[in-house]
Design an enzyme around this catalytic site. Structure first.
Site, PDB file in Angstrom:
ATOM      1  N   LYS A  48       7.862   9.707  17.277  1.00  0.00           N
ATOM      2  CA  LYS A  48       8.242   8.311  17.456  1.00  0.00           C
ATOM      3  C   LYS A  48       8.092   7.883  18.914  1.00  0.00           C
ATOM      4  O   LYS A  48       7.739   6.731  19.202  1.00  0.00           O
ATOM      5  CB  LYS A  48       9.674   8.086  16.957  1.00  0.00           C
ATOM      6  CG  LYS A  48       9.800   8.164  15.446  1.00  0.00           C
ATOM      7  CD  LYS A  48       8.903   7.139  14.762  1.00  0.00           C
ATOM      8  CE  LYS A  48       9.050   7.132  13.266  1.00  0.00           C
ATOM      9  NZ  LYS A  48       8.195   6.116  12.604  1.00  0.00           N
ATOM     10  N   ASN A  76       4.352   0.721   8.565  1.00  0.00           N
ATOM     11  CA  ASN A  76       5.665   1.228   8.193  1.00  0.00           C
ATOM     12  C   ASN A  76       5.649   2.663   7.686  1.00  0.00           C
ATOM     13  O   ASN A  76       6.668   3.352   7.733  1.00  0.00           O
ATOM     14  CB  ASN A  76       6.248   0.310   7.105  1.00  0.00           C
ATOM     15  CG  ASN A  76       7.482   0.878   6.446  1.00  0.00           C
ATOM     16  OD1 ASN A  76       8.526   0.977   7.057  1.00  0.00           O
ATOM     17  ND2 ASN A  76       7.340   1.264   5.181  1.00  0.00           N
ATOM     18  N   TYR A 106      10.149  15.070  14.917  1.00  0.00           N
ATOM     19  CA  TYR A 106      10.177  13.680  14.467  1.00  0.00           C
ATOM     20  C   TYR A 106      10.374  12.726  15.642  1.00  0.00           C
ATOM     21  O   TYR A 106       9.636  11.747  15.789  1.00  0.00           O
ATOM     22  CB  TYR A 106      11.286  13.472  13.441  1.00  0.00           C
ATOM     23  CG  TYR A 106      11.425  12.039  12.983  1.00  0.00           C
ATOM     24  CD1 TYR A 106      10.553  11.503  12.050  1.00  0.00           C
ATOM     25  CD2 TYR A 106      12.423  11.212  13.499  1.00  0.00           C
ATOM     26  CE1 TYR A 106      10.666  10.183  11.630  1.00  0.00           C
ATOM     27  CE2 TYR A 106      12.543   9.899  13.091  1.00  0.00           C
ATOM     28  CZ  TYR A 106      11.669   9.388  12.160  1.00  0.00           C
ATOM     29  OH  TYR A 106      11.781   8.078  11.762  1.00  0.00           O
ATOM     30  N   ASP A 121      -3.838   5.918   2.200  1.00  0.00           N
ATOM     31  CA  ASP A 121      -3.288   7.126   2.806  1.00  0.00           C
ATOM     32  C   ASP A 121      -3.586   7.042   4.293  1.00  0.00           C
ATOM     33  O   ASP A 121      -4.762   7.091   4.696  1.00  0.00           O
ATOM     34  CB  ASP A 121      -3.936   8.358   2.179  1.00  0.00           C
ATOM     35  CG  ASP A 121      -3.416   9.673   2.760  1.00  0.00           C
ATOM     36  OD1 ASP A 121      -2.734   9.646   3.800  1.00  0.00           O
ATOM     37  OD2 ASP A 121      -3.713  10.727   2.179  1.00  0.00           O
ATOM     38  N   THR A 125       0.818  -1.204   0.000  1.00  0.00           N
ATOM     39  CA  THR A 125       0.000   0.000   0.000  1.00  0.00           C
ATOM     40  C   THR A 125       0.855   1.259   0.000  1.00  0.00           C
ATOM     41  O   THR A 125       1.958   1.301   0.541  1.00  0.00           O
ATOM     42  CB  THR A 125      -0.953   0.036   1.210  1.00  0.00           C
ATOM     43  OG1 THR A 125      -0.239   0.459   2.377  1.00  0.00           O
ATOM     44  CG2 THR A 125      -1.589  -1.323   1.451  1.00  0.00           C
ATOM     45  N   THR A 169      17.778   4.504   3.316  1.00  0.00           N
ATOM     46  CA  THR A 169      16.560   4.585   2.517  1.00  0.00           C
ATOM     47  C   THR A 169      16.485   5.968   1.876  1.00  0.00           C
ATOM     48  O   THR A 169      17.149   6.917   2.328  1.00  0.00           O
ATOM     49  CB  THR A 169      15.310   4.369   3.384  1.00  0.00           C
ATOM     50  OG1 THR A 169      15.207   5.458   4.326  1.00  0.00           O
ATOM     51  CG2 THR A 169      15.384   3.049   4.132  1.00  0.00           C
TER      52      THR A 169
END
Length: 234
Positions: A145, A78, A141, A55, A37, A176
């Site tokens: 988390k 993820n 950020y 989304d 997805t 990544t």
């Protein structure tokens, strides 16, 4: 514990570096189907992969995905976003948007798919956190988390009586596209995902997927000034 052999896996954020590995390694471990997805799904070369629009900040999109993917037995939460701005200088609208993607979005996915997992025998919910869940980086950020980690801990307790394995995953910088511009040592996505799926299949509740995560958790009990040496300097 949850086996990937014969599983039906749904991966959010499947177009990214970690997401692609989660899709591919699920197939390598014998998954019968993988829902890959993303906001804008891409094509995949394996017939076992079903590209699906999702989304995580859109309630209607999540509900539709849960209806289509009603045979899911493993959900990998993820999808996420990165925003490096400092807390005092950050635009509050941008901070709220980051929390929508990194906290409320994954929670909404968990709420929508928990009944699906339970109906299909329990299965597993895998939440991708960060070593920054335990170490503030001076930005929004790391705050998202930390919040997501707390959410996962609560979800684990609520879903345990239903036989759903909830796995919280912590990792450091990984090579990544999302952090391609950061000049820091980075782990390999294939190594990270391998350790995550190993943890899922061995029945773990938490996976420390690299040395960074292991170290950061090991110092949580230290005094704050030891965790953040810059405080002593000030």
């Amino acid at each position: 514990m949850t086996t990937l052999q014969g599983a039906v896996v749904l991966v959010t954020g499947a177009n990214g570096g970690l997401g692609t590995e989660f899709v591919q390694q699920a197939l390598e471990r014998g998954a019968a189907k993988v829902y890959a997805t993303a906001r804008t799904p891409r094509e995949w070369s394996d017939d076992r992969v079903v590209a699906l629009a999702l989304d995580v900040t859109d309630a209607a999109s999540i509900a539709e995905a849960a209806s289509i993917a009603a045979d899911t037995t493993v959900v990998v939460n993820n999808a996420g976003a990165l925003a490096p701005s400092t807390m005092l200088d950050a635009d509050l609208g941008e901070v709220r948007a980051l929390f929508e993607t990194n906290v409320f979005g994954p929670l909404a996915v968990a709420q929508a798919f928990a009944p699906v997992l339970i109906a299909n025998g329990g299965g597993a919910l895998v939440d991708i956190h960060s070593a920054l869940s335990w170490h503030a980086a001076g930005n929004a950020y790391s705050a998202t988390k930390a919040a997501f980690w707390s959410v996962t801990n609560s979800l684990r307790l609520e879903l345990a009586p239903h036989g759903t394995q909830v796995v919280g995953v912590h990792l450091g910088y990984t090579d990544t596209p999302m952090i391609a511009d950061l000049d820091v040592p980075k782990g390999r996505p294939d190594d990270i995902v391998r350790r995550v799926y190993d943890g899922v299949e061995s029945g773990e509740h938490e996976v420390l997927a690299d040395d960074t995560a292991v170290y950061v958790k090991s110092v949580l009990s230290r005094p704050v000034v030891e965790q953040y040496p810059q405080l002593a300097a000030s």
